[in-house]
Design a protein around this motif. Structure first.
Motif, short mmCIF file in Angstrom:
data_model
loop_
_atom_site.label_atom_id
_atom_site.label_comp_id
_atom_site.label_asym_id
_atom_site.label_seq_id
_atom_site.Cartn_x
_atom_site.Cartn_y
_atom_site.Cartn_z
N THR A 73 -100.53 23.05 37.43
CA THR A 73 -100.86 24.10 36.47
C THR A 73 -101.19 25.40 37.18
O THR A 73 -100.77 26.48 36.76
CB THR A 73 -102.07 23.66 35.61
OG1 THR A 73 -101.75 22.43 34.95
CG2 THR A 73 -102.39 24.72 34.56
N LYS A 99 -105.29 33.98 25.49
CA LYS A 99 -104.36 33.04 24.86
C LYS A 99 -104.45 31.67 25.52
O LYS A 99 -104.46 30.63 24.85
CB LYS A 99 -102.93 33.57 24.96
CG LYS A 99 -101.90 32.66 24.27
CD LYS A 99 -100.51 33.26 24.34
CE LYS A 99 -99.50 32.36 23.64
NZ LYS A 99 -98.12 32.93 23.69
N ALA A 100 -104.54 31.65 26.86
CA ALA A 100 -104.64 30.39 27.59
C ALA A 100 -105.93 29.66 27.25
O ALA A 100 -105.94 28.44 27.03
CB ALA A 100 -104.55 30.64 29.09
N ARG A 102 -107.74 29.97 24.59
CA ARG A 102 -107.81 29.58 23.18
C ARG A 102 -107.00 28.33 22.89
O ARG A 102 -107.18 27.70 21.85
CB ARG A 102 -107.32 30.73 22.28
CG ARG A 102 -108.38 31.77 21.95
CD ARG A 102 -107.94 32.65 20.80
NE ARG A 102 -106.76 33.42 21.14
CZ ARG A 102 -106.78 34.70 21.49
NH1 ARG A 102 -107.92 35.35 21.55
NH2 ARG A 102 -105.66 35.33 21.79
N HIS A 103 -106.09 27.98 23.81
CA HIS A 103 -105.26 26.80 23.59
C HIS A 103 -106.15 25.57 23.45
O HIS A 103 -107.11 25.39 24.21
CB HIS A 103 -104.30 26.62 24.77
CG HIS A 103 -103.23 25.61 24.51
ND1 HIS A 103 -103.45 24.25 24.58
CD2 HIS A 103 -101.92 25.77 24.17
CE1 HIS A 103 -102.33 23.62 24.31
NE2 HIS A 103 -101.38 24.50 24.05
N ARG A 104 -105.85 24.72 22.49
CA ARG A 104 -106.71 23.56 22.20
C ARG A 104 -106.94 22.71 23.43
O ARG A 104 -108.07 22.30 23.72
CB ARG A 104 -106.09 22.71 21.08
CG ARG A 104 -106.94 21.51 20.69
CD ARG A 104 -106.22 20.68 19.65
NE ARG A 104 -105.03 20.05 20.18
CZ ARG A 104 -105.04 18.88 20.84
NH1 ARG A 104 -106.18 18.26 21.06
NH2 ARG A 104 -103.93 18.35 21.27
N ALA A 106 -106.64 23.50 26.69
CA ALA A 106 -107.40 24.19 27.72
C ALA A 106 -108.88 24.28 27.36
O ALA A 106 -109.76 24.08 28.21
CB ALA A 106 -106.84 25.59 27.94
N SER A 107 -109.16 24.55 26.10
CA SER A 107 -110.56 24.71 25.68
C SER A 107 -111.34 23.40 25.78
O SER A 107 -112.57 23.40 25.88
CB SER A 107 -110.62 25.24 24.24
OG SER A 107 -110.08 24.28 23.33
#
Length: 210
Positions: A73, A99-100, A102-104, A106-107
């Motif tokens: 990653t 945006k990164a 906020r990704h489900r 990643a969060s």
């Protein structure tokens, strides 16, 4: 003159890229759903639609599997576009970071791995290395451009600058779990630019030397 294609040694396992990618996607999904502590090779294999043997051909353990995922990653290049100004560069970078984060996946994955890092030195080391690499890249490219343009002095502390850039977005989205509307990103970028200029002025006078 003909060129012979090299063949893998007899009996050697051919590791298909599509299977490797499917396993990595399954690991991310499992990490987001159950976390590192409850992650199992069996569940990853089931979700990826492969055998456990296919996983163990590539990684020795779930720790190696997760460390490789972090490396893979981190290896993705950041879209650090040159807009012609520090403010423009930061605005795009903040949109990408937001945006990164906020990704489900990643969060959920990032806080879990940070917590696990306190118990697993190998994860702590890999995360530290990854963050250092990101910080170095942002500092060299984004801050380096600003210095070349004359927007910031040559002795700008790149490490401090990147902390000021990444910190507000990470705090808002990953720690406080509060929204960061796209309309507010420019205001955040403007505040960061103002802070960098103040920090640079303070550095010139010796106030921020450490």
């Amino acid at each position: 003159m003909t060129t012979e294609k090299k063949r893998p040694p007899a009996g050697a396992a051919v590791l298909r890229d599509d299977i490797t990618s499917a396993i990595r996607r399954a690991v991310m999904a499992e990490l987001a759903e159950v976390g590192y502590g409850r992650l199992s090779i069996e569940a990853v294999a089931r979700r990826a639609g492969v055998s456990k043997t296919a996983i163990y051909r590539r990684w020795r353990s779930k720790l190696d599997l997760v460390l490789d995922l972090v490396s893979a990653t981190a290896g993705r290049s950041l879209p650090l576009l040159d807009t012609g100004s520090l403010l423009g560069d930061l605005e795009i970078l903040l949109h990408v970071l937001a945006k990164a984060l906020r990704h489900r996946m990643a969060s959920q994955i990032i806080p879990d791995l940070l917590a696990e890092a306190a118990r697993t030195p190998q994860i702590a080391e890999k995360l530290h290395q990854t963050l250092e690499d990101y910080q170095r890249t942002i500092g060299v490219i984004v801050i380096g451009r600003a210095v070349e343009r004359g927007e910031l002095p040559a002795d700008t502390d790149q490490r401090l600058a990147v902390d000021l850039i990444v910190g507000p977005v990470y705090w808002r989205l990953a720690i406080a779990r509060a929204p960061l509307p796209a309309s507010e990103v420019r205001r955040v970028a403007e505040t960061i630019v103002a802070g960098l200029r103040v920090a640079s002025t303070g550095s010139d006078s010796g106030e921020l030397k450490h």
